[in-house]
Design a protein around this motif. Sequence first.
Motif, short mmCIF file in Angstrom:
data_model
loop_
_atom_site.label_atom_id
_atom_site.label_comp_id
_atom_site.label_asym_id
_atom_site.label_seq_id
_atom_site.Cartn_x
_atom_site.Cartn_y
_atom_site.Cartn_z
N SER A 50 0.75 -1.16 0.03
CA SER A 50 0.09 0.00 0.07
C SER A 50 0.78 1.24 -0.13
N ALA A 51 0.26 2.26 -0.72
CA ALA A 51 1.11 3.63 -0.62
C ALA A 51 1.07 4.20 0.67
N LEU A 52 0.10 3.76 1.42
CA LEU A 52 0.22 4.52 2.93
C LEU A 52 1.62 4.10 3.60
N GLY A 63 -0.31 30.01 7.69
CA GLY A 63 -1.21 30.51 7.05
C GLY A 63 -2.17 29.84 6.12
N ARG A 64 -2.22 29.88 4.85
CA ARG A 64 -2.74 29.31 4.08
C ARG A 64 -1.99 27.98 3.15
N GLU A 65 -0.69 28.25 3.56
CA GLU A 65 0.29 27.38 2.84
C GLU A 65 0.32 26.20 3.81
N LEU A 66 0.55 24.97 3.00
CA LEU A 66 0.40 23.64 3.70
C LEU A 66 1.45 22.67 2.94
N PHE A 67 2.10 21.99 3.59
CA PHE A 67 3.02 21.12 3.10
C PHE A 67 3.04 19.61 3.87
N MET A 68 3.29 18.44 3.30
CA MET A 68 3.49 17.23 3.71
C MET A 68 4.92 17.04 3.64
N ILE A 69 5.70 16.79 4.86
CA ILE A 69 7.14 16.48 5.00
C ILE A 69 7.56 15.18 5.18
N ASP A 70 8.45 14.35 4.32
CA ASP A 70 8.93 13.15 4.65
C ASP A 70 10.37 13.33 4.90
N VAL A 85 16.55 8.36 -2.21
CA VAL A 85 15.04 8.22 -1.88
C VAL A 85 14.58 6.83 -2.58
N GLU A 86 13.74 6.16 -1.61
CA GLU A 86 13.34 4.78 -2.35
C GLU A 86 12.36 5.23 -3.45
N LYS A 87 12.48 4.56 -4.64
CA LYS A 87 11.66 4.82 -5.78
C LYS A 87 10.35 4.46 -5.42
N ALA A 88 9.84 3.43 -4.69
CA ALA A 88 8.56 3.32 -4.36
C ALA A 88 7.75 4.44 -3.39
N ALA A 89 8.87 5.16 -2.58
CA ALA A 89 8.17 6.45 -1.98
C ALA A 89 7.96 7.44 -2.93
N VAL A 90 8.97 7.67 -4.00
CA VAL A 90 8.60 8.81 -4.68
C VAL A 90 7.28 8.48 -5.55
N ALA A 92 4.51 6.77 -4.49
CA ALA A 92 3.62 6.95 -3.59
C ALA A 92 3.37 8.28 -3.67
N HIS A 93 4.31 9.24 -3.27
CA HIS A 93 4.36 10.76 -3.06
C HIS A 93 3.59 11.48 -4.24
N LEU A 94 4.19 10.95 -5.51
CA LEU A 94 3.72 11.62 -6.60
C LEU A 94 2.19 11.72 -6.83
N HIS A 95 1.67 10.08 -6.33
CA HIS A 95 0.29 9.94 -6.56
C HIS A 95 -0.31 10.87 -5.31
N LEU A 96 0.15 10.87 -4.24
CA LEU A 96 -0.46 11.80 -2.95
C LEU A 96 -0.47 13.04 -3.66
#
Length: 165
Positions: A50-52, A63-70, A85-90, A92-96
């Motif tokens: 799973s991409a999770l 403010g209104r700016e938001l980031f998800m950080i790994d 960076v693990e390919k599977a993570a990249v 999954a993150h592109l899909h996210l």
Amino acid sequence: MPSFQQRKDVGDAHEQRVAEELNHRGWTVDAWGQGVLSEGVRCALRGTDSALRWAPDLIAAKGRELFMIDCKSRMTSRTTSRHAVEKAAVMAHLHLVAWTQLPVCYVFDNLDVLSPHDVLMTGYTGPRTVHGSGSSYYLVPASRAFSFSEVFGRDQEGAAGLTAA
């Protein structure tokens, strides 16, 4: 090779440092991803494709700016000066990013910052190793990364101290 708990402790310390650096720059930061799940759920999730599994560690708002950080601890070679960076993570993150329409970025030990798109476009496939998971990785020259301050702003607490002096 370090145990899982030793690697987790290093990762937790890096996440804490990144959260503190963001707080100094005026960002509100919350834990996110597997870090907020129980051990039983994390263990079960590790056994899936799973991409999770690659949910980013933190979510930050200013403010209104938001980031998800790994947070990527120990993922930079001192010898070659490349981030890994693990390919599977990249993937999954592109899909996210596509699904949430929010940016995801990787923050390395030296506080270099890359997005999944940066990694995909400027990285190249590294050799599979017999150490660790044996997963394939993208390797990106550290010179291609952005500085933490460039992405998240300058340290307001440090800047305030300098102005007052």
